[in-house]
Design a protein around this motif. Structure first.
Motif, PDB file in Angstrom:
ATOM      1  N   LEU A   1       0.852  -1.258   0.103  1.00 46.03           N
ATOM      2  CA  LEU A   1       0.080  -0.053   0.042  1.00 46.03           C
ATOM      3  C   LEU A   1       0.844   1.060  -0.226  1.00 46.03           C
ATOM      4  CD1 LEU A   1      -2.896  -1.210   2.289  1.00 46.03           C
ATOM      5  CD2 LEU A   1      -2.908  -0.849  -0.181  1.00 46.03           C
ATOM      6  N   VAL A   2       1.911   1.298   0.785  1.00 45.77           N
ATOM      7  CA  VAL A   2       2.878   2.412   0.729  1.00 45.77           C
ATOM      8  C   VAL A   2       3.569   2.680  -0.714  1.00 45.77           C
ATOM      9  CG1 VAL A   2       4.946   3.202   1.679  1.00 45.77           C
ATOM     10  CG2 VAL A   2       3.427   2.131   3.238  1.00 45.77           C
ATOM     11  N   PHE A   3       3.668   1.517  -1.367  1.00 49.52           N
ATOM     12  CA  PHE A   3       4.337   1.714  -2.698  1.00 49.52           C
ATOM     13  C   PHE A   3       3.222   2.407  -3.662  1.00 49.52           C
ATOM     14  CE2 PHE A   3       5.353  -0.003  -6.845  1.00 49.52           C
ATOM     15  CZ  PHE A   3       6.670   0.712  -7.086  1.00 49.52           C
ATOM     16  N   TYR A   4       2.035   1.880  -3.556  1.00 46.46           N
ATOM     17  CA  TYR A   4       1.105   2.410  -4.475  1.00 46.46           C
ATOM     18  C   TYR A   4       0.771   3.893  -4.114  1.00 46.46           C
ATOM     19  CZ  TYR A   4      -0.880  -1.731  -6.683  1.00 46.46           C
ATOM     20  OH  TYR A   4      -1.390  -2.923  -7.445  1.00 46.46           O
ATOM     21  N   LEU A   5       0.804   4.142  -3.030  1.00 51.29           N
ATOM     22  CA  LEU A   5       0.759   5.399  -2.620  1.00 51.29           C
ATOM     23  C   LEU A   5       1.918   6.514  -3.234  1.00 51.29           C
ATOM     24  CD1 LEU A   5      -0.620   7.835  -0.784  1.00 51.29           C
ATOM     25  CD2 LEU A   5       1.239   7.387   0.836  1.00 51.29           C
ATOM     26  N   LEU A   6       2.917   5.966  -3.128  1.00 48.16           N
ATOM     27  CA  LEU A   6       4.202   6.631  -3.944  1.00 48.16           C
ATOM     28  C   LEU A   6       3.917   6.927  -5.384  1.00 48.16           C
ATOM     29  CD1 LEU A   6       7.199   5.003  -2.062  1.00 48.16           C
ATOM     30  CD2 LEU A   6       6.448   7.626  -1.763  1.00 48.16           C
ATOM     31  N   THR A   7       3.574   5.663  -6.074  1.00 41.89           N
ATOM     32  CA  THR A   7       3.278   5.707  -7.428  1.00 41.89           C
ATOM     33  C   THR A   7       1.949   6.662  -7.797  1.00 41.89           C
ATOM     34  OG1 THR A   7       3.801   3.312  -7.357  1.00 41.89           O
ATOM     35  CG2 THR A   7       2.655   4.065  -9.200  1.00 41.89           C
ATOM     36  N   ILE A   8       1.063   6.692  -7.021  1.00 45.68           N
ATOM     37  CA  ILE A   8      -0.144   7.322  -7.382  1.00 45.68           C
ATOM     38  C   ILE A   8       0.216   8.729  -7.217  1.00 45.68           C
ATOM     39  CG2 ILE A   8      -2.418   8.297  -6.527  1.00 45.68           C
ATOM     40  CD1 ILE A   8      -2.916   5.250  -5.623  1.00 45.68           C
ATOM     41  N   LEU A   9       0.989   9.265  -6.213  1.00 48.19           N
ATOM     42  CA  LEU A   9       1.430  10.523  -6.250  1.00 48.19           C
ATOM     43  C   LEU A   9       2.193  11.170  -7.138  1.00 48.19           C
ATOM     44  CD1 LEU A   9       2.485  10.682  -2.427  1.00 48.19           C
ATOM     45  CD2 LEU A   9       0.225  11.697  -3.077  1.00 48.19           C
ATOM     46  N   VAL A  10       3.028  10.256  -7.864  1.00 51.98           N
ATOM     47  CA  VAL A  10       3.571  10.693  -9.025  1.00 51.98           C
ATOM     48  C   VAL A  10       2.883  10.786 -10.212  1.00 51.98           C
ATOM     49  CG1 VAL A  10       5.497  10.273 -10.782  1.00 51.98           C
ATOM     50  CG2 VAL A  10       5.971   9.786  -8.344  1.00 51.98           C
ATOM     51  N   VAL A  11       2.055   9.861 -10.563  1.00 49.32           N
ATOM     52  CA  VAL A  11       1.091   9.799 -11.710  1.00 49.32           C
ATOM     53  C   VAL A  11       0.248  10.751 -11.729  1.00 49.32           C
ATOM     54  CG1 VAL A  11      -0.527   8.498 -13.087  1.00 49.32           C
ATOM     55  CG2 VAL A  11       1.869   7.299 -12.238  1.00 49.32           C
ATOM     56  N   GLN A  12      -0.572  11.411 -10.552  1.00 53.39           N
ATOM     57  CA  GLN A  12      -1.516  12.101 -10.566  1.00 53.39           C
ATOM     58  C   GLN A  12      -1.141  13.639 -10.819  1.00 53.39           C
ATOM     59  OE1 GLN A  12      -3.226  13.297  -6.888  1.00 53.39           O
ATOM     60  NE2 GLN A  12      -1.310  14.031  -6.018  1.00 53.39           N
TER      61      GLN A  12
ATOM     62  N   VAL B   1      -4.682   5.039 -16.529  1.00 62.42           N
ATOM     63  CA  VAL B   1      -4.908   6.245 -16.352  1.00 62.42           C
ATOM     64  C   VAL B   1      -5.304   7.079 -17.399  1.00 62.42           C
ATOM     65  CG1 VAL B   1      -4.320   8.363 -15.339  1.00 62.42           C
ATOM     66  CG2 VAL B   1      -4.223   6.180 -13.919  1.00 62.42           C
ATOM     67  N   SER B   2      -4.366   7.109 -18.461  1.00 61.07           N
ATOM     68  CA  SER B   2      -4.470   7.776 -19.650  1.00 61.07           C
ATOM     69  C   SER B   2      -5.612   7.484 -20.328  1.00 61.07           C
ATOM     70  CB  SER B   2      -3.112   7.487 -20.470  1.00 61.07           C
ATOM     71  OG  SER B   2      -3.156   6.230 -21.172  1.00 61.07           O
ATOM     72  N   TYR B   3      -5.873   6.227 -20.553  1.00 58.03           N
ATOM     73  CA  TYR B   3      -7.283   5.818 -21.213  1.00 58.03           C
ATOM     74  C   TYR B   3      -8.544   6.158 -20.591  1.00 58.03           C
ATOM     75  CZ  TYR B   3     -11.113   2.479 -22.664  1.00 58.03           C
ATOM     76  OH  TYR B   3     -12.174   1.798 -23.426  1.00 58.03           O
ATOM     77  N   SER B   4      -8.525   6.140 -19.200  1.00 56.50           N
ATOM     78  CA  SER B   4      -9.790   6.570 -18.426  1.00 56.50           C
ATOM     79  C   SER B   4     -10.101   8.092 -18.850  1.00 56.50           C
ATOM     80  CB  SER B   4      -9.609   6.091 -17.010  1.00 56.50           C
ATOM     81  OG  SER B   4      -8.709   6.520 -16.366  1.00 56.50           O
TER      82      SER B   4
ATOM     83  N   ARG C   1      -7.528  13.656 -14.179  1.00 57.14           N
ATOM     84  CA  ARG C   1      -6.478  12.868 -14.013  1.00 57.14           C
ATOM     85  C   ARG C   1      -6.268  12.454 -12.416  1.00 57.14           C
ATOM     86  NH1 ARG C   1      -1.011  11.250 -15.484  1.00 57.14           N
ATOM     87  NH2 ARG C   1      -1.702  11.586 -17.706  1.00 57.14           N
ATOM     88  N   PRO C   2      -6.132  13.256 -11.487  1.00 58.74           N
ATOM     89  CA  PRO C   2      -5.922  13.103 -10.078  1.00 58.74           C
ATOM     90  C   PRO C   2      -7.243  11.983  -9.649  1.00 58.74           C
ATOM     91  CG  PRO C   2      -5.853  15.478 -10.304  1.00 58.74           C
ATOM     92  CD  PRO C   2      -6.475  14.676 -11.635  1.00 58.74           C
ATOM     93  N   ILE C   3      -8.444  12.378  -9.952  1.00 58.81           N
ATOM     94  CA  ILE C   3      -9.490  11.221  -9.509  1.00 58.81           C
ATOM     95  C   ILE C   3      -9.506   9.976 -10.198  1.00 58.81           C
ATOM     96  CG2 ILE C   3     -12.095  10.936  -9.796  1.00 58.81           C
ATOM     97  CD1 ILE C   3     -12.278  14.011  -9.490  1.00 58.81           C
ATOM     98  N   MET C   4      -9.082   9.852 -11.312  1.00 61.99           N
ATOM     99  CA  MET C   4      -9.073   8.535 -12.090  1.00 61.99           C
ATOM    100  C   MET C   4      -7.752   7.883 -11.629  1.00 61.99           C
ATOM    101  SD  MET C   4     -11.713   8.494 -13.908  1.00 61.99           S
ATOM    102  CE  MET C   4     -11.329   6.781 -14.348  1.00 61.99           C
ATOM    103  N   THR C   5      -6.657   8.567 -11.421  1.00 60.63           N
ATOM    104  CA  THR C   5      -5.465   8.127 -10.705  1.00 60.63           C
ATOM    105  C   THR C   5      -5.709   7.285  -9.451  1.00 60.63           C
ATOM    106  OG1 THR C   5      -3.978   9.733 -11.801  1.00 60.63           O
ATOM    107  CG2 THR C   5      -2.803   8.416 -10.141  1.00 60.63           C
ATOM    108  N   TRP C   6      -6.241   8.134  -8.489  1.00 60.65           N
ATOM    109  CA  TRP C   6      -6.512   7.651  -7.132  1.00 60.65           C
ATOM    110  C   TRP C   6      -7.573   6.254  -7.171  1.00 60.65           C
ATOM    111  CZ3 TRP C   6      -4.231   8.117  -2.726  1.00 60.65           C
ATOM    112  CH2 TRP C   6      -3.067   9.182  -2.590  1.00 60.65           C
TER     113      TRP C   6
END
Length: 445
Positions: A146-157, A336-339, A347-352
């Motif tokens: 879950l911590v790793f997902y959090l880091l990934t989401i913060l960058v992509v959003q 994320v890009s597709y959605s 983007r932030p909403i779809m990323t999360w």
């Protein structure tokens, strides 16, 4: 207005970061150690250029031509409704690959984060916390994931320029610097030179062994994430003035360079560990615990180094974490890009939302680790991804056609028409690459 990379350097760092991951640092040294060291390295370097590079050019070209998510990009290659539907199916299958890969990749990356924090708690003398972090328990695995997902989401959003490009341009150079520091230190240890010889001096009698060649071909294919949609996705953010063959070659060389550096660090480290009493090979010469080599051999090696070993462990797991993160952001970016494009959503909403759904899948895998973890790995990397890679190269080489392909490539490379590359590549990517991919598929099913 579709977002693009702000610089060529940013694109190369992001694309190299997508390719450079645990497959290079975890998979490649393990494959090399299991397949004769130098003989495997020699075969791998040749096959990266014969299979990986030509297919990478095609995937980036399709992405830049489509200027959209993977489904819509490959759909544009079709010339009639039937062709467009066929291409869309390949695109949807391609979208599935990074999502499935991320669902198990985040679990392994969570292990890395746990070992990274354990290196800190050990320095601080917190033995109970260190023991919990190094034990492969369910609670620790879920927290790390879950911590790793959090880091990934913060960058992509944050988007392409402010998130993916900014962090890739910082993390990738740091990766090379840390690798070189670790290599020079390992080289000073007793036994390292023996490991270096095993890695760099090939046994030519083994180079043409069928099993070794198939392993090297598969590693070349997967190390560049061919069929994983990340390169196609990043290609869609590339501006029309860039020279695609040249850029693809630079990405290939960077990715291969990291794999080579990983071998320079890990194989000598294995022989240093053997000198220090750590068992690496079984009596029949096979590699012990190959799947968890990084998590068993290297910590055992660092333990034998005294106080400096604590610092080396910290450096190594920071390095592994960087490699994992630069790959995971490219995986999450695909859905994320597709959605965001299909549903015109922020983007932030779809990323999360998507990141949260994939995190839930990963947690389910953690709860059913024995039955699901290996299954998801085989399904995504050995079965779906090679088929998608084959689909991309067939769609680009045959459906799109030589003329359209030339029009796209020549935009950033006016001298292309008279080059040796253009005389060889179009027929090579239509005939030779599909045959090589079919060999990879046949060997993995």
């Amino acid at each position: 207005m579709r977002e693009h990379f702000g610089s060529r350097f940013g694109f190369i760092m992001a694309a190299a970061g997508a390719a450079v991951g645990l497959g290079n640092i975890w998979g490649f040294p393990t494959q090399a150690a299991s397949n004769g060291g130098g003989a495997f390295l020699m075969a791998y370097l040749v096959l990266v250029l014969l299979l990986g590079f030509p297919m990478l050019v095609m995937e980036v070209a399709i992405g830049r031509f489509g200027q959209a998510n993977p489904v819509d990009s490959v759909r544009k290659l079709g010339r009639n409704p039937l062709q467009k539907r066929m291409a869309s199916l390949v695109g949807y299958a391609g979208m599935l690959v990074p999502s499935l890969v991320l669902s198990f990749y985040a679990i392994v990356a969570g292990w890395l984060l746990a070992f990274l924090v354990a290196a800190v708690t050990r320095i601080l003398g917190w033995e109970q916390a260190t023991s919990w972090l190094q034990d492969f328990g369910l609670g620790r695995n879920i927290v790390g994931t879950l911590v790793f997902y959090l880091l990934t989401i913060l960058v992509v959003q944050a988007g392409v320029r402010k998130g993916i490009e900014r962090w890739s341009a910082r993390l990738m150079p740091a990766l090379f610097v840390l690798f070189l520091l670790l290599f020079f230190y390992i080289l000073t240890q007793d036994g390292a030179i023996m490991g270096l010889k095993h890695y760099l001096v090939p046994d030519f009698s083994k180079v043409l062994e069928p099993d070794l060649l198939i392993s090297a071909m598969g590693q070349a294919f997967f190390s560049l994430t061919i069929g994983g949609c990340s390169m196609l996705m990043y290609g869609s953010y590339l501006n029309k003035q860039e020279d695609i063959p040249r850029t693809a070659l630079q990405i290939t060389l960077l990715d291969t360079g990291v794999a080579f550096l990983a071998g320079l660090v890990i194989l000598p480290a294995m022989f240093v560990a053997m000198k220090n009493g750590v068992t690496i090979y079984a009596e029949d010469g096979s590699l012990l615990s190959s799947d968890t080599l990084v998590f068993t051999v290297l910590p055992a090696l660092f333990d034998t180094m005294g106080p400096i070993g604590l610092v080396m462990a910290l450096v190594f797991f920071v390095l592994m974490g960087i490699a994992a993160l630069t790959s995971s952001i490219s995986m999450l970016e695909v859905p994320v890009s597709y959605s965001t494009e299909r549903f015109n959503a922020p983007r932030p909403i779809m990323t999360w939302l998507i990141g949260g759904l994939l995190a839930l899948v990963s947690v389910i895998i953690c709860f059913n680790f024995g039955s699901l973890f290996g299954f998801v790995i085989r399904l995504s990397t050995q079965q779906i991804q090679p088929l998608v890679g084959l689909g991309f190269v067939l769609l680009g080489g045959w459906m799109w056609g030589r003329t359209k392909l030339f029009e796209e490539l020549v935009l950033g490379s006016p001298a292309l028409a008279k080059s040796l590359f253009w005389r060889i590549w179009p027929w090579y990517v239509r005939i030779v690459c599909p045959l090589l991919v079919i060999l990879v598929i046949a060997s993995s099913w």
